[in-house]
Structures are given as C-alpha cells and as structure tokens.
Design a protein around this motif. Structure first.
Motif, PDB file in Angstrom:
ATOM      1  N   ASP A  94       0.823  -1.220  -0.088  1.00 49.66           N
ATOM      2  CA  ASP A  94      -0.075   0.063  -0.147  1.00 49.66           C
ATOM      3  C   ASP A  94       0.826   1.213   0.061  1.00 49.66           C
ATOM      4  N   SER A  95       0.268   2.514   0.051  1.00 50.74           N
ATOM      5  CA  SER A  95       1.012   3.683  -0.004  1.00 50.74           C
ATOM      6  C   SER A  95       1.884   4.074   0.936  1.00 50.74           C
ATOM      7  N   ARG A  96       1.350   3.404   2.213  1.00 50.15           N
ATOM      8  CA  ARG A  96       2.459   3.395   3.610  1.00 50.15           C
ATOM      9  C   ARG A  96       3.587   2.524   3.362  1.00 50.15           C
ATOM     10  N   GLY A  97       3.602   1.408   2.500  1.00 46.76           N
ATOM     11  CA  GLY A  97       4.711   0.568   2.440  1.00 46.76           C
ATOM     12  C   GLY A  97       4.307  -0.664   3.169  1.00 46.76           C
ATOM     13  N   GLN A  98       3.252  -0.809   3.605  1.00 51.28           N
ATOM     14  CA  GLN A  98       2.751  -1.990   4.149  1.00 51.28           C
ATOM     15  C   GLN A  98       2.321  -3.192   2.972  1.00 51.28           C
ATOM     16  N   LEU A  99       2.725  -4.378   3.203  1.00 52.46           N
ATOM     17  CA  LEU A  99       2.614  -5.482   2.352  1.00 52.46           C
ATOM     18  C   LEU A  99       1.278  -5.931   2.409  1.00 52.46           C
ATOM     19  N   THR A 100       0.409  -5.979   1.248  1.00 46.26           N
ATOM     20  CA  THR A 100      -0.994  -6.242   1.285  1.00 46.26           C
ATOM     21  C   THR A 100      -1.354  -7.479   0.463  1.00 46.26           C
ATOM     22  N   GLY A 101      -0.400  -8.140   0.061  1.00 40.50           N
ATOM     23  CA  GLY A 101      -0.635  -9.332  -0.556  1.00 40.50           C
ATOM     24  C   GLY A 101       0.845  -9.840  -1.363  1.00 40.50           C
ATOM     25  N   TYR A 102       0.618 -11.060  -1.500  1.00 39.72           N
ATOM     26  CA  TYR A 102       1.740 -11.738  -2.425  1.00 39.72           C
ATOM     27  C   TYR A 102       1.372 -13.163  -2.977  1.00 39.72           C
ATOM     28  N   ARG A 103       1.995 -13.229  -4.243  1.00 32.03           N
ATOM     29  CA  ARG A 103       1.721 -14.510  -4.712  1.00 32.03           C
ATOM     30  C   ARG A 103       2.843 -15.090  -5.900  1.00 32.03           C
ATOM     31  N   ARG A 104       3.280 -16.234  -5.984  1.00 32.96           N
ATOM     32  CA  ARG A 104       4.409 -16.897  -6.654  1.00 32.96           C
ATOM     33  C   ARG A 104       3.848 -16.771  -8.262  1.00 32.96           C
ATOM     34  N   VAL A 105       4.430 -16.370  -9.094  1.00 35.73           N
ATOM     35  CA  VAL A 105       4.158 -16.311 -10.335  1.00 35.73           C
ATOM     36  C   VAL A 105       4.906 -17.151 -11.182  1.00 35.73           C
ATOM     37  N   ARG A 106       6.203 -17.665 -10.700  1.00 38.19           N
ATOM     38  CA  ARG A 106       6.830 -18.588 -11.691  1.00 38.19           C
ATOM     39  C   ARG A 106       7.664 -19.322 -10.665  1.00 38.19           C
ATOM     40  N   ARG A 107       8.379 -20.182 -11.105  1.00 36.14           N
ATOM     41  CA  ARG A 107       9.441 -21.078 -10.326  1.00 36.14           C
ATOM     42  C   ARG A 107      10.303 -21.514 -11.300  1.00 36.14           C
ATOM     43  N   TYR A 108      11.769 -21.362 -11.057  1.00 35.50           N
ATOM     44  CA  TYR A 108      12.868 -21.959 -11.790  1.00 35.50           C
ATOM     45  C   TYR A 108      13.943 -22.447 -11.274  1.00 35.50           C
ATOM     46  N   GLU A 109      14.867 -23.058 -12.060  1.00 34.11           N
ATOM     47  CA  GLU A 109      16.141 -23.198 -11.516  1.00 34.11           C
ATOM     48  C   GLU A 109      17.277 -22.152 -11.922  1.00 34.11           C
ATOM     49  N   ARG A 110      17.970 -21.854 -10.905  1.00 28.45           N
ATOM     50  CA  ARG A 110      19.015 -20.676 -11.232  1.00 28.45           C
ATOM     51  C   ARG A 110      19.835 -20.749 -12.500  1.00 28.45           C
ATOM     52  N   GLY A 111      20.097 -22.149 -12.733  1.00 29.79           N
ATOM     53  CA  GLY A 111      21.120 -22.069 -14.120  1.00 29.79           C
ATOM     54  C   GLY A 111      20.371 -22.462 -15.387  1.00 29.79           C
ATOM     55  N   ARG A 112      18.945 -22.054 -15.257  1.00 29.12           N
ATOM     56  CA  ARG A 112      18.032 -22.261 -16.577  1.00 29.12           C
ATOM     57  C   ARG A 112      17.713 -20.756 -17.151  1.00 29.12           C
ATOM     58  N   SER A 113      17.766 -20.693 -18.270  1.00 31.14           N
ATOM     59  CA  SER A 113      17.019 -19.441 -18.962  1.00 31.14           C
ATOM     60  C   SER A 113      15.563 -19.513 -18.715  1.00 31.14           C
ATOM     61  N   ASP A 114      14.909 -18.763 -18.878  1.00 33.49           N
ATOM     62  CA  ASP A 114      13.337 -18.616 -18.755  1.00 33.49           C
ATOM     63  C   ASP A 114      12.798 -18.449 -20.366  1.00 33.49           C
ATOM     64  N   PRO A 115      11.997 -19.541 -20.752  1.00 37.54           N
ATOM     65  CA  PRO A 115      11.607 -19.555 -22.003  1.00 37.54           C
ATOM     66  C   PRO A 115      10.608 -18.540 -22.130  1.00 37.54           C
ATOM     67  N   GLN A 116       9.849 -17.757 -21.204  1.00 36.31           N
ATOM     68  CA  GLN A 116       8.941 -16.827 -21.166  1.00 36.31           C
ATOM     69  C   GLN A 116       9.615 -15.726 -21.701  1.00 36.31           C
ATOM     70  N   GLY A 117      10.713 -15.494 -21.227  1.00 38.46           N
ATOM     71  CA  GLY A 117      11.438 -14.387 -21.507  1.00 38.46           C
ATOM     72  C   GLY A 117      11.995 -14.028 -22.934  1.00 38.46           C
ATOM     73  N   ARG A 118      11.438 -15.013 -23.723  1.00 37.72           N
ATOM     74  CA  ARG A 118      12.372 -15.013 -25.218  1.00 37.72           C
ATOM     75  C   ARG A 118      11.374 -14.164 -25.978  1.00 37.72           C
ATOM     76  N   SER A 119      12.108 -13.361 -26.945  1.00 36.54           N
ATOM     77  CA  SER A 119      11.267 -12.274 -27.641  1.00 36.54           C
ATOM     78  C   SER A 119      10.518 -13.096 -28.887  1.00 36.54           C
ATOM     79  N   GLY A 120       9.449 -12.417 -29.307  1.00 39.97           N
ATOM     80  CA  GLY A 120       8.968 -12.993 -30.172  1.00 39.97           C
ATOM     81  C   GLY A 120       7.615 -13.596 -29.901  1.00 39.97           C
ATOM     82  N   GLY A 121       7.246 -13.799 -28.789  1.00 37.02           N
ATOM     83  CA  GLY A 121       6.267 -14.158 -28.154  1.00 37.02           C
ATOM     84  C   GLY A 121       5.828 -15.522 -28.257  1.00 37.02           C
ATOM     85  N   ARG A 122       6.751 -16.525 -28.327  1.00 37.61           N
ATOM     86  CA  ARG A 122       6.644 -18.020 -28.657  1.00 37.61           C
ATOM     87  C   ARG A 122       5.997 -18.684 -27.334  1.00 37.61           C
TER      88      ARG A 122
END
Length: 122
Positions: A94-122
């Motif tokens: 919120d505007s005072r800096g208090q956390l109002t919610g969170y959710r995990r949006v993706r999970r990945y291995e540190r050594g792997r590239s993100d296929p979602q991050g590729r350009s071209g929308g594949r």
C-alpha cells in the motif's frame, strides 16, 4: 527591515485554507516512504512471512493504491548452486509501505534461462 514572518502570516490570514492545504500536503509527503524504503521493507516483510531468503527485486512500479514488485526468492538451495530453485513473487504494497498481498508467479532453476522471456512471443 521587513518582517517576512509577518508578511507570510498576513498572506495566510487572507487565505487560511491555502496555508492549511500546503501544510497537509507537506505532512502527507513526509509520511510517505521513499521508493528505496518501500523496496527494503517489502522484501523484509516477504522474507519474514515466507521464511525464505529474498535474493533481489526484479521489477518495481507505482500503482494507484501503492506499489507492485516482483521479487526473486530462494525456495530450495541445492548443490551446485546453479540447480537451486528460485521463484518470482508478485508483491503488492500500500501507499504506506505495508505489504497487502503476494503470490508466486513462476518457479525456476537458477542455472536455466526463462523460455517466457524470449522475444517473439513464442
């Protein structure tokens, strides 16, 4: 000699609401946390709530209601480190800096590239 204090008082006495509005705006601005404070506090709050180590913030933007962040979190440490599992969490604050919610949006291995991050929308 001119009395600057008296002249500002007389200006405020002609329009007392204008002086009050400025004081209110100043108080609101002084109570609002800086972007760096928001980042630090949101990461600390997420780490405390989840019990996981916050690695970094990868996105940060102001919203109508406060702030939205994407925070990288270590979910499972492995050896070698490149096999560790990380996750991106979307964190709303919120505007005072208090956390109002969170959710995990993706999970990945540190050594792997993100296929979602590729350009071209594949």
């Amino acid at each position: 000699m001119t009395n600057t204090k008296g002249s500002s008082e007389s200006q405020n006495s002609r329009n007392p609401r204008k002086g009050e509005e400025r004081d209110t705006e100043r108080n609101v601005a002084e109570n609002r946390p800086s972007p760096m404070e928001v980042l630090r506090d949101a990461c600390a709050q997420l780490g405390e709530l989840t019990g996981m180590t916050v690695e970094s913030a990868s996105a940060f933007e102001q919203t109508e209601d406060g702030w939205s962040l994407e925070v990288e979190v270590m979910e499972l440490a492995r050896v070698p480190d490149t096999m560790s599992l990380l996750a991106t969490y979307r964190v709303d604050v919120d505007s005072r800096g208090q956390l109002t919610g969170y959710r995990r949006v993706r999970r990945y291995e540190r050594g792997r590239s993100d296929p979602q991050g590729r350009s071209g929308g594949r």
